[in-house]
Design an enzyme around this catalytic site. Structure first.
Site, mmCIF file in Angstrom:
data_model
loop_
_atom_site.group_PDB
_atom_site.id
_atom_site.type_symbol
_atom_site.label_atom_id
_atom_site.label_comp_id
_atom_site.label_asym_id
_atom_site.label_seq_id
_atom_site.Cartn_x
_atom_site.Cartn_y
_atom_site.Cartn_z
ATOM 1 N N ARG A 174 0.833 -1.193 0.000
ATOM 2 C CA ARG A 174 0.000 0.000 0.000
ATOM 3 C C ARG A 174 0.869 1.244 0.000
ATOM 4 O O ARG A 174 1.857 1.314 0.745
ATOM 5 C CB ARG A 174 -0.885 0.045 1.263
ATOM 6 C CG ARG A 174 -2.161 -0.776 1.148
ATOM 7 C CD ARG A 174 -3.123 -0.140 0.134
ATOM 8 N NE ARG A 174 -4.321 -0.907 -0.077
ATOM 9 C CZ ARG A 174 -4.477 -1.882 -0.983
ATOM 10 N NH1 ARG A 174 -3.482 -2.213 -1.780
ATOM 11 N NH2 ARG A 174 -5.622 -2.500 -1.126
ATOM 12 N N GLU A 212 -3.480 7.591 -5.778
ATOM 13 C CA GLU A 212 -3.522 6.911 -7.080
ATOM 14 C C GLU A 212 -4.704 7.432 -7.879
ATOM 15 O O GLU A 212 -5.728 7.754 -7.281
ATOM 16 C CB GLU A 212 -3.642 5.391 -6.861
ATOM 17 C CG GLU A 212 -2.423 4.828 -6.149
ATOM 18 C CD GLU A 212 -2.469 3.323 -5.901
ATOM 19 O OE1 GLU A 212 -3.369 2.648 -6.427
ATOM 20 O OE2 GLU A 212 -1.604 2.823 -5.182
ATOM 21 N N HIS A 221 -0.404 -0.167 -9.915
ATOM 22 C CA HIS A 221 -1.180 -1.018 -8.995
ATOM 23 C C HIS A 221 -1.644 -2.308 -9.704
ATOM 24 O O HIS A 221 -2.835 -2.567 -9.843
ATOM 25 C CB HIS A 221 -2.388 -0.236 -8.437
ATOM 26 C CG HIS A 221 -2.898 -0.807 -7.147
ATOM 27 N ND1 HIS A 221 -3.411 -0.043 -6.135
ATOM 28 C CD2 HIS A 221 -3.010 -2.090 -6.707
ATOM 29 C CE1 HIS A 221 -3.806 -0.805 -5.136
ATOM 30 N NE2 HIS A 221 -3.573 -2.076 -5.462
#
Ligand code: NAD
Ligand code: MLT
Length: 323
Positions: A244, A273, A291
């Site tokens: 994370r 993000e 991601h």
């Protein structure tokens, strides 16, 4: 048959709203489930989401939808939120609890994919693969600029030895790395069984040539790798984050790379993000993916099936487990 005998109590289908793309294999059982009306709307604006959630009995999301307090409070009949993935940090758990809404996730379905991605990122970092590829695309044949380092005999420090951390440890041993890990629940006995060493956080970050983090993002893990931690690390350490954003203090990482303390970083996640245009991406020592840790066909099928099964169970009155 009399008209009275024919009349059945009217059963209303439960409305299941899905606001992020889910694998078709995961959707099939939901389409086939009796008593569920699917409402699949992805790419919603905030206003559209607030409107769509109003009549939903159940909601399934991945990491794209931010299930904020505002969203939860806009829902008149929401009873369950399913997260097709591990992290529930895009869901306001406090607001959900206040409204008696149950939150379920799919903790196991993407473990392998995230572990494989971590190893891929670590190897790419060690061998400068993305940088060399980019240089080739620019028409250059430069073999000197991309001399890397081997993984063999290097020490990998793992912070967080849960599902993914443990899979990364197994794979790193296959690369003949020495593995040392810190996790508050890691015992000496378990470490021995796994053929790795257990250390304190400080011992791990001091000993490692590569450090990979696999904790959830919580108050206690926010900026775990900060300026003070970077100072304690070996010169030339390499950092991997496929867990994370926020576990690493990005400003401190930027300074540590600029100063040469950190030789490189491989990042799949960042604090905010999407992270296009982030200043860390301007550093040639930093490689990144958007991601993608769980982005495999297998993981997406698996998390969608797992979370869908829990939502169907819940809507049929059967018990389900909270994360
Ligand atoms: P997990 O719950 O199985 O493991 C987390 C581990 O972290 C636990 O063993 C816990 O004891 C440990 N931990 C908690 N606080 C700690 C601390 N202060 N220091 C050290 N260890 C600590 O979770 P997991 O399934 O292994 O997932 C790990 C992380 O990866 C999560 O943040 C998850 O959201 C993320 N993830 C990312 C992707 C991706 O696409 N990049 C995919 C899947 C999971
Ligand atoms: C997760 O927490 O499962 C991951 O971040 C993957 C994702 O949802 O894309």
């Amino acid at each position: 048959m009399s008209a009275i005998a024919e009349a059945k109590p009217e059963t209303k289908n439960a409305v299941l709203l899905i606001t992020d793309p889910l694998s078709e294999d995961g959707l099939q059982p939901l389409r086939a489930a009796e008593g569920i009306e699917l409402d699949i709307c992805t790419g919603l604006t905030r206003e559209e989401l607030l409107g769509a959630v109003k009549t939903a009995d159940a909601l399934i999301v991945r990491s794209g939808t931010q299930v904020t307090r505002e969203v939860i409070e806009a829902a008149d009949s929401l009873k369950i939120i399913g997260r097709a993935g591990v992290g529930v940090d895009n869901i306001d758990l406090e607001a959900a609890t206040e409204r008696g809404i149950i939150v379920v996730n799919a903790p196991d379905g993407n473990t392998n994919s995230a572990a494989e991605h971590t190893i891929a990122m670590m190897t790419s970092l060690a061998r400068n693969i993305p940088q060399a590829h980019r240089s080739l695309l620019e028409g250059k044949w430069d073999r000197k600029a991309f001399v890397g380092v081997e993984l063999k005999d290097k020490t990998l420090g793992i912070v967080g030895l849960g599902r993914i951390g443990a899979e990364v440890a197994r794979r790193a041993k296959g690369q003949r790395m020495n593995v040392i890990a810190f996790d508050p629940f890691l015992t000496e006995e378990r470490a021995k069984e796994m053929g790795i060493s257990a250390g304190t956080f400080e011992e791990v970050i001091r000993a490692a040539d590569f450090i990979t983090v696999h904790t959830p993002l919580m108050k206690e893990t926010r900026h775990l790798l900060n300026a003070g931690a970077f100072e304690k690390m070996k010169d030339g350490v390499r950092i991997v984050n496929c867990a994370r954003g926020g576990i690493i203090d990005e400003g401190a990482l930027y300074e540590a790379v600029k100063a040469g303390k950190v030789a490189g970083a491989a990042l799949d996640v960042m604090e905010s993000e999407p992270f296009t245009g982030h200043r860390l991406l301007e550093l040639p020592q930093v490689i990144a993916t958007p991601h993608l840790g769980a982005s495999t066909i297998e993981a997406q099928e698996s998390v969608a099936i797992d979370v869908g099964r829990d939502v169907i169970r819940f809507l049929s009155g059967e018990p389900v487990k909270n994360p």
